[in-house]
Design a protein around this motif. Structure first.
Motif, PDB file in Angstrom:
ATOM      1  N   LEU A   1       5.373 -30.635  20.514  1.00  0.00           N
ATOM      2  CA  LEU A   1       4.908 -29.280  20.256  1.00  0.00           C
ATOM      3  C   LEU A   1       6.018 -28.291  20.568  1.00  0.00           C
ATOM      4  N   ASP A   2       5.958 -27.163  19.905  1.00  0.00           N
ATOM      5  CA  ASP A   2       6.938 -26.092  20.150  1.00  0.00           C
ATOM      6  C   ASP A   2       6.191 -24.773  20.260  1.00  0.00           C
ATOM      7  N   PHE A   3       6.669 -23.933  21.189  1.00  0.00           N
ATOM      8  CA  PHE A   3       6.089 -22.618  21.416  1.00  0.00           C
ATOM      9  C   PHE A   3       7.228 -21.602  21.466  1.00  0.00           C
TER      10      PHE A   3
ATOM     11  N   TYR B   1       6.471 -30.999  14.817  1.00  0.00           N
ATOM     12  CA  TYR B   1       5.608 -32.182  14.770  1.00  0.00           C
ATOM     13  C   TYR B   1       6.296 -33.361  14.100  1.00  0.00           C
TER      14      TYR B   1
ATOM     15  N   GLN C   1       2.644 -36.260  20.637  1.00  0.00           N
ATOM     16  CA  GLN C   1       2.995 -35.244  19.655  1.00  0.00           C
ATOM     17  C   GLN C   1       3.968 -34.248  20.282  1.00  0.00           C
TER      18      GLN C   1
ATOM     19  N   ASP D   1       3.049 -19.152  29.467  1.00  0.00           N
ATOM     20  CA  ASP D   1       2.898 -20.586  29.268  1.00  0.00           C
ATOM     21  C   ASP D   1       3.337 -21.367  30.498  1.00  0.00           C
TER      22      ASP D   1
ATOM     23  N   LYS E   1       6.722 -33.102  24.588  1.00  0.00           N
ATOM     24  CA  LYS E   1       5.878 -34.117  23.964  1.00  0.00           C
ATOM     25  C   LYS E   1       4.655 -34.340  24.835  1.00  0.00           C
TER      26      LYS E   1
ATOM     27  N   ARG F   1       2.786 -19.251  15.132  1.00  0.00           N
ATOM     28  CA  ARG F   1       1.730 -20.242  15.291  1.00  0.00           C
ATOM     29  C   ARG F   1       1.961 -21.458  14.397  1.00  0.00           C
TER      30      ARG F   1
ATOM     31  N   HIS G   1       3.779 -24.549  13.852  1.00  0.00           N
ATOM     32  CA  HIS G   1       4.605 -25.499  14.588  1.00  0.00           C
ATOM     33  C   HIS G   1       5.468 -26.290  13.605  1.00  0.00           C
TER      34      HIS G   1
ATOM     35  N   MET H   1       9.885 -26.860  23.940  1.00  0.00           N
ATOM     36  CA  MET H   1       9.474 -28.040  23.199  1.00  0.00           C
ATOM     37  C   MET H   1       9.194 -29.160  24.195  1.00  0.00           C
TER      38      MET H   1
END
Length: 584
Positions: A542-544, A567, A540, A513, A536, A562, A564, A534
């Motif tokens: 997002l977290d991976f 949000y 929004q 990533d 924005k 997968r 999340h 994490m």
């Protein structure tokens, strides 16, 4: 003489008939008393009797059998005409009457053997339910506790939490120290990731987001004790999570207020298996975002006290007029430039000779049994009550429940950005790209010179992690374009490993990533390195979540969730988050 003999026989038969009639009256009186007693015991049977005949007995007629109790009771009521012929009489069954009094034996048989009570119990629903409950309770009684423990200890954590709601006995069995020790030493555990520091609608909700990696399912745990606290650090010890330091707003409780806040020095311990919290001894200094390390020590370990004077050099305070430079500048660029200029003036280091120290521990140091495990917690650096970077450190002993101050970092080391314990050494990395190690057993710092240091982007601080006795570092660097020398068109996050014998860094993997989160959190457990990013984007958050298996020859990263969960969170959570991993 021949005619007199029949007369004598008639007299004997008459006397026998009289005795039998007395027996009949006796049986009738006994039957009446028993019937009255049964009527008093079982109320509501009046509606079952019609003309003195019990409906419970009449049910036998539909089954091809006869009930002579009804005929007998009808005669007792003075209505001989109401007597009914039994199908068990001489017409129905071919039984031969004994002097015409076949009803005598039947009345005795019915009341003496409790036929009425037997049919009443079978028709009573409550009695049947009671029998079922008694039967089920007997089944649990015959299941030993050790068998129950063997079954419950193999359940996943979510199923174990549901099993505790079955009864008090199961809840007690699954919370005893013996059960927790069995589960800790067993092979039925799965990795769980715990994400702290969530901010929602501007408030520190205190919620903990837990991810079951094996099921790819998020769980939300309410932690009201953490409401209003932010910028704290967490570390996992066996099956507990230690929450150290942090801040809370003074003007608006619960909000991430950057103008006025209080720095904490308290320490909380969270046990996910029992969902319980407890407090331990507080630190000597209030710290926010301290660098933590956990280490296993021998039972004979003793902390070496530090005799430094409290007037030693400290970093200058950055708060002027009640405004924090750190919060005005999230990346602390101005402070870093200020300290870098001052550190560059020092040419000599206060660290001992790093070449003469042996960094690789012997295997005998790890021969400690689980029954005698002892852990120490180290907190170094962080921000003080005035947002000033701290160079002091302290160590916590779980046996004595006390904090003791340790030797301060060297003068020219700089601000600590990350740290981890590996093979009994607490390694820390500074913002000035310097590496040092604290020997926990001996109680002093050692400077470590490596060549060369991995290149990095100045805004991203390296993260140290330790897995299976190996020291790794994640850093963000520019990647040159294909065929274009010096063209920095892409930033990548790389995983480096330090050779503890030759003190050289080697690139072992590249994160898939893009490094969008400058405050990404990485933790290691056994042979895996877990990371969460994490950020924005387009309004929004997002977290991976990713994981890397360092036991494989090719250390490839893969996404583990997968679903999340960020949000609903604010962008402030990217700065306040903390990550811990446990096997539960």
């Amino acid at each position: 003489m021949i005619c007199e003999s029949p007369t004598g026989e008639e007299d004997s038969l008459r006397r026998d008939f009289e005795s039998l009639s007395v027996s009949k009256r006796l049986v009738r009186s006994v039957s009446r008393k028993l019937r009255n007693k049964n009527l008093r015991n079982y109320d509501g049977d009046d509606e079952d009797d019609v003309k003195g005949v019990s409906l419970k007995c009449l049910t036998l007629y539909g089954r091809g059998g006869g009930c002579k109790v009804g005929a007998e009771t009808g005669e007792e009521c003075g209505d001989p005409s109401s007597r009914r012929r039994s199908s068990a009489s001489e017409e129905g069954k071919g039984y031969k009457p004994f002097c015409g009094y076949e009803e005598i034996g039947v009345g005795v048989d019915c009341f003496s053997y409790g036929v009425k009570e037997k049919f009443w119990k079978k028709s009573n629903r409550k009695y049947l339910e009671l029998e079922d409950s008694v039967r089920n309770s007997r089944m649990h009684i015959f299941l030993p506790d050790d068998i129950l423990e063997m079954c419950l200890v193999r359940l996943p954590l979510t199923s174990l939490m549901n099993a505790r709601l079955v009864c008090k006995k199961w809840r007690y069995l699954t919370t005893t120290p013996r059960f927790l020790q069995m589960r800790r030493e067993g092979l039925h555990q799965n990795p769980w990731l715990f994400l702290f520091g969530a901010v929602k609608d501007g408030y520190c909700s205190g919620e903990i987001h837990a991810l079951d990696v094996s099921q790819d399912q998020w769980h939300r745990i309410d932690a009201s004790i953490l409401k209003g606290r932010f910028m704290f650090s967490v570390v996992s010890i066996m099956d507990d999570v230690y929450v150290v330091g942090g801040c809370s707003s003074l003007t608006s409780f619960g909000r991430v207020d950057r103008s006025s806040f209080k720095t904490h020095k308290g320490v909380l311990v969270f046990s996910p298996l029992t969902k319980s919290w407890r407090k331990v001894a507080s630190m000597r200094y209030a710290r926010s975002m301290p660098i933590l390390g956990i280490s296993e020590v021998s039972p004979e370990f003793s902390i070496i006290p530090c005799h430094q004077s409290h007037q030693d050099r400290r970093f200058p305070r950055s708060r002027l007029g009640g405004v924090s430079d750190v919060y005005e500048d999230p990346h602390r660029l101005s402070l870093r430039r200020q300290y870098r200029n001052s550190f560059d003036g020092f040419e000599g280091s206060l660290l001992p000779n790093r070449k003469s120290y042996k960094f690789i521990r012997q295997k005998s140091d790890q021969s400690i049994t689980k029954a005698s495990k002892r852990f120490v917690l180290i907190a170094v650096g962080g921000l003080g009550s005035w947002d000033e970077p701290l160079d002091s450190g302290e160590i916590y002993d779980s046996v004595s429940n006390k904090w003791m101050e340790i030797q301060r970092l060297p003068v020219d080391f700089g601000v600590v950005s990350s740290g981890v314990v590996c093979n009994g050494i607490f390694y820390v990395y500074s913002e000035t790209d310097k590496l040092a190690g604290y020997d926990i057993e001996r109680g002093f710092w050692i400077g470590i010179q490596t060549s060369p240091f991995p290149p990095r982007v100045i805004e991203y601080y390296p993260k140290l992690v330790s897995s299976s006795g190996r020291l790794f570092m994640l850093s963000v660097s520019w990647c040159e374009g294909d065929g274009q020398i010096g063209c920095r068109n892409k930033a990548v996050r790389k995983l480096w490993e330090l050779d503890l014998m030759y003190l050289t860094w080697t690139e072992v993997s590249v994160h898939p990533d893009a490094p969008m989160d400058w405050n990404a959190a990485f933790v290691a457990d056994r042979n895996h390195i877990f990371g969460v990013e994490m950020f924005k984007i387009f309004g929004q958050v997002l977290d991976f979540l990713t994981v890397c298996d360092v036991s494989e020859k090719r250390m490839n990263w893969s996404h583990i969730s997968r679903n999340h969960m960020a949000y609903e969170l604010d962008a402030t959570s990217c700065m306040t988050k903390s990550l811990a991993v446990l096997h539960l």
